[in-house]
Every structure is written in structure tokens, then in C-alpha cells.
Design an enzyme around this catalytic site. Structure first.
Site, PDB file in Angstrom:
ATOM      1  N   ARG A 121      26.518 -14.284  14.915  1.00 18.07           N
ATOM      2  CA  ARG A 121      27.924 -13.815  15.204  1.00 18.07           C
ATOM      3  C   ARG A 121      28.813 -13.280  13.927  1.00 18.07           C
ATOM      4  O   ARG A 121      29.531 -12.502  13.835  1.00 18.07           O
ATOM      5  CB  ARG A 121      28.639 -15.136  15.545  1.00 18.07           C
ATOM      6  CG  ARG A 121      30.148 -14.927  16.156  1.00 18.07           C
ATOM      7  CD  ARG A 121      30.491 -13.885  16.820  1.00 18.07           C
ATOM      8  NE  ARG A 121      29.590 -13.307  17.869  1.00 18.07           N
ATOM      9  CZ  ARG A 121      29.498 -12.081  18.216  1.00 18.07           C
ATOM     10  NH1 ARG A 121      30.206 -11.127  17.539  1.00 18.07           N
ATOM     11  NH2 ARG A 121      28.852 -11.762  19.217  1.00 18.07           N
ATOM     12  N   LYS A 158      48.660  -2.228   6.944  1.00 14.04           N
ATOM     13  CA  LYS A 158      48.519  -3.125   7.958  1.00 14.04           C
ATOM     14  C   LYS A 158      46.979  -3.618   8.552  1.00 14.04           C
ATOM     15  O   LYS A 158      46.254  -3.120   9.300  1.00 14.04           O
ATOM     16  CB  LYS A 158      48.938  -2.291   9.257  1.00 14.04           C
ATOM     17  CG  LYS A 158      50.699  -2.073   8.918  1.00 14.04           C
ATOM     18  CD  LYS A 158      51.271  -1.185  10.066  1.00 14.04           C
ATOM     19  CE  LYS A 158      52.642  -0.662   9.823  1.00 14.04           C
ATOM     20  NZ  LYS A 158      53.302   0.086  11.103  1.00 14.04           N
ATOM     21  N   LYS A 206      60.856   2.578  -0.193  1.00  9.18           N
ATOM     22  CA  LYS A 206      61.011   2.579   1.364  1.00  9.18           C
ATOM     23  C   LYS A 206      62.495   2.262   1.508  1.00  9.18           C
ATOM     24  O   LYS A 206      63.294   2.044   0.573  1.00  9.18           O
ATOM     25  CB  LYS A 206      60.170   1.413   2.092  1.00  9.18           C
ATOM     26  CG  LYS A 206      58.687   1.663   2.074  1.00  9.18           C
ATOM     27  CD  LYS A 206      57.930   0.965   2.608  1.00  9.18           C
ATOM     28  CE  LYS A 206      57.589   1.306   3.939  1.00  9.18           C
ATOM     29  NZ  LYS A 206      56.716   0.396   4.741  1.00  9.18           N
ATOM     30  N   GLU A 222      60.040   7.331   1.013  1.00  5.28           N
ATOM     31  CA  GLU A 222      60.388   7.434   2.419  1.00  5.28           C
ATOM     32  C   GLU A 222      61.622   8.007   2.733  1.00  5.28           C
ATOM     33  O   GLU A 222      62.605   7.573   2.248  1.00  5.28           O
ATOM     34  CB  GLU A 222      60.255   5.966   3.138  1.00  5.28           C
ATOM     35  CG  GLU A 222      60.590   5.737   4.458  1.00  5.28           C
ATOM     36  CD  GLU A 222      60.340   4.528   5.184  1.00  5.28           C
ATOM     37  OE1 GLU A 222      59.410   3.985   5.426  1.00  5.28           O
ATOM     38  OE2 GLU A 222      61.667   3.801   5.161  1.00  5.28           O
ATOM     39  N   ASP A 241      59.300   9.978   7.623  1.00  2.00           N
ATOM     40  CA  ASP A 241      59.018   8.974   8.542  1.00  2.00           C
ATOM     41  C   ASP A 241      59.833   8.916   9.960  1.00  2.00           C
ATOM     42  O   ASP A 241      61.078   9.151  10.050  1.00  2.00           O
ATOM     43  CB  ASP A 241      59.700   7.594   7.963  1.00  2.00           C
ATOM     44  CG  ASP A 241      59.225   6.383   8.581  1.00  2.00           C
ATOM     45  OD1 ASP A 241      58.179   6.090   9.013  1.00  2.00           O
ATOM     46  OD2 ASP A 241      60.544   5.594   8.716  1.00  2.00           O
TER      47      ASP A 241
END
Length: 286
Positions: free
Chosen positions: A105, A140, A172, A201, A222
Site C-alpha cells: 500500500r 500547491k 504578489k 504578479e 494573473d
């Protein structure tokens, strides 16, 4: 953009990850296998692909089995990055039955997730064939699994964005608000980390113009419309690299590539993974 080294199974952080995964699953022992299977029983087993896609993580899986069986042997019929179809025999293994079943597994969890990432990445790569853009991953990722997730993206034909907060300065929206402007934020990065590349960004064409003037190396477009992206690419005109980001899907990625951007980042490659279907089957028992 960075790329993960192809040989990662020997890296200490991967070895530690495998140890933690086995400890999580086994703890005091595999009670079912230990009760049912004699200690000296051996077997051959195979892994079969049950769907079409791209393979990744086989060497990671191998390392899982080898942790439990020093006499374990493994013969791969395909390598990471290979395309397989349903019924393809991916590999054969030989060793103690207890080890084969106890490690199954954990080994499959690694390989199925990584192959799922590689398969989806490859679908995006194929969708933009003929255009200059490269498909990028994002941060992410599952905490602790980033090196495996990003390796799988490369296996699928994509490329890695920054590995973390340390190897590329990405300014950002909240950095811009806190600094006062794009220009001020870029200047502060340049002063503190003069050797790092800087990405900014931008959500508007005015921000694109400011990022160009400030000296950004990469400008992220973006959540822009296709028309905005086309105008931004024309405005930048080679003065910086361009990255499209935000709500990129298999349905619209080709249209995004047509705008002329250099990179297209897709968070879904790693944050919304469908595990690739692989089965393990015991063969000869001896």
C-alpha cells in the site's frame, strides 16, 4: 524555471519520507500478513497498469520494498516518464511474501499519486503542442511531498516553478500592498537578494507596465482575459518572460498558449490529483 533531479530515490529527504510512511502504516506490525503468511515464504509479483497514462515514482516504490527486504529483487519493464496502456506489465518483483504484501500500500500510494500527476501534466503538455509555452507546477503540493509531486510533473513533460520561497522572489498582490508599489517591492528584493530572479504578479496592464519599468525578470499575468494576455505579451515584447496563471484548464489551455506566453502555471497538477490505477498481483509462490 527549475527542474527536479531525475534521481531522487537516494536523497535523504525521500528516504526519511519513506521511513515515516512505513512507520505510519505498520507501527507494531502487519497483523494480517504476519498471521497468515509463513516467514520464509517467497513469491514473484507484478504491477499492472489499469488505465492509460504516464508512469512516475517506480524507483520510490522500489525503495519502499527494499526497506523491508534486503534480498528483494525488482525488474522494471518501463521507466518513469513512459506511456502505458491498460494491461501493461510495468514491473516484476521477487522477495518474501510478507514484505511484498506489507509494503504494497505504501509503495502504491507513492506511485499512484505520482503517476496521476505525471498523467495530468502530460495531458496539458499535449494540449499546447506547437506553441512555445511550457507547463509549470505551483507550490500547491501536499506538505512534505513537494519533491515527489514536482518530480512527477517533470516525468509528465512539464517543468518546475520555484521549489519554495527561497529560490525565486515572487512579488504578489499582498507584497505590493505592504510595500507601497511594485517598484518599491522590486527595489527591496534587488537590494536584499541581488542574485535572485524576480517575478511580479500583475492583474492589470498598468501593473504590467510598472513591472517592466521596475526590471522584473518574469511577469505573471494573473487571471487576465485572453485579450489582456495578448496585449500584455505585445507590451512586454521580450523585456521579461511571461507566465499565465489562474483558472487554467484543459479546455482553455491551448487558447492561453496562443497568446504567446512563455509559461502556463497550473495548480491543479498537484492540488487535485486523481490516483493512477495500478494493481499488484502475486504470481509464483515458493
Amino acid at each position: 524555471m527549475n527542474e527536479v533531479l531525475i534521481d531522487i530515490a537516494g536523497k535523504q529527504e525521500v528516504k526519511d519520507l519513506i521511513d515515516r510512511a512505513l512507520q505510519e502504516d505498520i507501527k507494531s506490525g502487519d497483523v494480517t500478513t504476519n498471521a497468515v503468511i509463513d516467514l520464509d515464504k517467497k513469491a514473484d509479483a507484478v504491477w499492472m497498469a489499469k488505465q492509460p497514462g504516464i508512469v512516475a515514482g517506480l524507483n520510490i516504490a522500489r525503495a519502499v520494498y527494499e526497506k523491508l527486504d534486503s534480498e528483494f529483487s525488482w525488474d522494471m519493464a518501463v521507466e518513469d516518464g513512459a506511456s502505458v496502456s491498460p494491461g501493461t506489465q510495468m514491473l516484476t518483483m521477487s522477495g518474501r511474501v510478507r514484505s511484498i504484501l506489507t509494503a504494497e500500500r505504501v509503495a502504491l500510494n507513492f506511485a499512484q499519486r505520482m503517476s496521476g500527476i505525471a498523467t495530468l501534466t502530460n495531458q496539458f503538455v499535449k494540449a499546447i503542442e506547437g506553441y512555445q509555452a511550457k507547463i509549470l507546477d505551483t507550490r500547491k503540493t501536499v506538505p512534505g511531498l513537494r519533491i515527489l509531486d514536482k518530480y512527477a510533473v517533470v516525468a509528465g513533460g512539464g517543468a518546475n516553478h520555484r521549489m519554495g520561497l527561497y529560490d525565486l522572489a515572487m512579488i504578489k498582490d499582498n507584497h505590493i500592498v505592504a510595500s507601497g508599489s511594485i517598484t518599491k517591492a522590486v527595489q527591496k528584493v534587488q537590494a536584499n537578494y541581488p542574485d535572485l530572479r524576480i517575478e511580479v504578479e500583475a492583474t492589470t496592464l498598468d501593473q504590467v507596465e510598472e513591472a517592466i519599468s521596475a526590471g522584473a525578470d518574469i511577469i505573471m499575468l494573473d487571471n487576465m482575459s485572453l485579450e489582456q494576455m495578448r496585449r500584455a505579451v505585445t507590451k512586454i515584447s521580450g523585456g521579461a518572460e511571461t507566465e499565465a496563471s489562474g483558472n487554467i484548464t484543459l479546455k482553455n489551455v491551448r487558447e492561453v498558449a496562443e497568446t504567446g506566453v512563455d509559461f502556463i502555471s497550473v495548480g491543479a497538477l498537484t492540488h487535485s490529483v486523481n490516483a493512477f490505477d495500478i494493481s499488484q498481483q502475486l504470481q509464483r509462490i515458493y
